[in-house]
Design a protein around this motif. Structure first.
Motif, short mmCIF file in Angstrom:
data_model
loop_
_atom_site.label_atom_id
_atom_site.label_comp_id
_atom_site.label_asym_id
_atom_site.label_seq_id
_atom_site.Cartn_x
_atom_site.Cartn_y
_atom_site.Cartn_z
N GLY A 40 0.82 -1.20 0.00
CA GLY A 40 0.00 0.00 0.00
C GLY A 40 0.86 1.25 0.00
O GLY A 40 2.08 1.20 -0.11
N CYS A 41 0.19 2.38 0.15
CA CYS A 41 0.86 3.69 0.12
C CYS A 41 1.44 4.02 1.49
O CYS A 41 0.71 4.14 2.47
CB CYS A 41 -0.14 4.76 -0.31
N ILE A 42 2.75 4.15 1.57
CA ILE A 42 3.44 4.44 2.83
C ILE A 42 4.02 5.84 2.73
O ILE A 42 4.77 6.14 1.81
CB ILE A 42 4.58 3.42 3.09
N GLU A 43 3.67 6.71 3.69
CA GLU A 43 4.15 8.09 3.70
C GLU A 43 4.54 8.48 5.11
O GLU A 43 4.00 7.95 6.08
CB GLU A 43 3.05 9.03 3.22
N ASP A 44 5.46 9.46 5.23
CA ASP A 44 5.83 10.00 6.54
C ASP A 44 4.60 10.49 7.29
O ASP A 44 3.72 11.12 6.71
CB ASP A 44 6.80 11.18 6.38
N GLY A 45 4.55 10.17 8.57
CA GLY A 45 3.46 10.63 9.42
C GLY A 45 2.20 9.81 9.33
O GLY A 45 1.24 10.05 10.05
N LYS A 46 2.18 8.80 8.47
CA LYS A 46 1.00 7.99 8.26
C LYS A 46 0.97 6.82 9.25
O LYS A 46 1.99 6.21 9.54
CB LYS A 46 1.02 7.44 6.83
N GLU A 47 -0.24 6.50 9.75
CA GLU A 47 -0.38 5.34 10.64
C GLU A 47 -0.40 4.07 9.80
O GLU A 47 -1.06 4.01 8.76
CB GLU A 47 -1.67 5.46 11.45
N ILE A 48 0.32 3.07 10.26
CA ILE A 48 0.41 1.79 9.55
C ILE A 48 0.28 0.66 10.56
O ILE A 48 0.33 0.85 11.77
CB ILE A 48 1.75 1.66 8.77
N ASN A 49 0.12 -0.55 10.05
CA ASN A 49 0.23 -1.77 10.84
C ASN A 49 1.43 -2.52 10.28
O ASN A 49 1.77 -2.39 9.11
CB ASN A 49 -1.02 -2.63 10.72
#
Length: 78
Positions: A40-49
């Motif tokens: 998926g789309c991974i960006e700075d400041g983004k919440e992820i699992n």
């Protein structure tokens, strides 16, 4: 927190994304990862699992959008 086939996947915030590498801040810990393992789309400041192996190395990173659409996820806990 999400459950994937019996595994608890911790949440974190992406930080320090540079070229193909980044860091995940989660529960006072910092995990390094490579974008090759991202879904998926991974960006700075983004919440992820994400999921780690037995040694604490990041195995896979899922963007929040990917998590909500992934059919392998059984339940969501808030």
């Amino acid at each position: 927190m999400y459950f994937l086939k019996g595994h608890i996947m911790p949440k974190g915030i992406v930080s320090g994304l540079y070229e193909n590498n980044g860091k995940i801040l989660s529960g006072g810990n910092i995990y390094n990862f490579n974008l090759n393992i991202a879904k998926g789309c991974i960006e700075d400041g983004k919440e992820i699992n994400f999921e780690t192996d037995d040694n604490g190395n990041v195995k896979v990173v899922f963007s929040s959008e990917t998590n909500k659409n992934k059919r392998d996820f059984l339940t969501e806990e808030k």
